[in-house]
Scaffold this active site. Sequence first.
Site, PDB file in Angstrom:
ATOM      1  N   ASP A 151      47.084  51.225  40.482  1.00 49.57           N
ATOM      2  CA  ASP A 151      47.166  50.412  39.403  1.00 49.57           C
ATOM      3  C   ASP A 151      45.548  50.401  39.609  1.00 49.57           C
ATOM      4  OD1 ASP A 151      46.863  49.321  42.661  1.00 49.57           O
ATOM      5  OD2 ASP A 151      46.800  47.242  41.137  1.00 49.57           O
ATOM      6  N   THR A 165      45.036  38.953  41.161  1.00 51.74           N
ATOM      7  CA  THR A 165      45.377  37.808  42.085  1.00 51.74           C
ATOM      8  C   THR A 165      44.724  38.265  43.426  1.00 51.74           C
ATOM      9  OG1 THR A 165      48.237  37.821  41.213  1.00 51.74           O
ATOM     10  CG2 THR A 165      47.609  37.935  43.431  1.00 51.74           C
TER      11      THR A 165
END
Length: 256
Positions: free
Chosen positions: A102, A125
């Site tokens: 990612d 997160t």
Amino acid sequence: MNLNNRWLALSIGNTHHYWAIFRGRKLIKTWKEINQLSKTFQPLYSQNTDYLLDPHSHQWPELWLASVVPQETKKWLDYPHLHLLNLADVPLQNCYPTLGVDRALGAWGAGVTYGWPVLLIDGGTALTITGVDATQQFQGGLILPGLGLMAKSLETQTAALSSLNFNWETIPPLWGNDTPSAIQAGIFWTVLSGLDRFIQDWLQEYPTSQVTFTGGDGEFLKAGLLQFQPKYLSLPCHLDPHVIFWGIAALGQQDP
């Protein structure tokens, strides 16, 4: 990839599925869903049939998937037209083996969209910073708990604190006047001070670099940084929640 057809991009993070529908190079729609407990992709897919089923062919379109959650990845391995992306698929150089796909895709998407060098700040997160130079060489970065995760750690590990439901959309005062506001100020302004330090260091080495914010807290962090350090107003500083999809799309266009 057939650029005349509808195709899907899916990025699976620690808490959410992030979806995008493309028609060729054009982004049509994005949305997100909380990660679910189903064992296969069919229940997840059936909830989104109106979005995902190609209205012309009535077939499942190509799905380009990047995931950092192995148990979620397994649910999609039987999808009929799956392109599972790994770190080796991203044309960045000098990446360490455990760099998250990612982060690599986000940096690639930011670079091909806004130019190189690029510094990508992803407020998810986990809060990550990823730096890539003008020759697409990965130069390093950092990982720390995101704003919500920092607050959650205090809530769960400190006996006297009750539930902390912060509004991470309004920039807090520098000095808190009660326990919740002191915690929010401590988290936010300490993170901003750290970001400022790393951005300054990066720009000393790469003064023409683009700086791009993404992730759920990206807009909040960018606004706070510009208030904290107005000097960044003159820099090429972008907010783009879709950089990972631009990265996936760039790879798809290279695929025969």
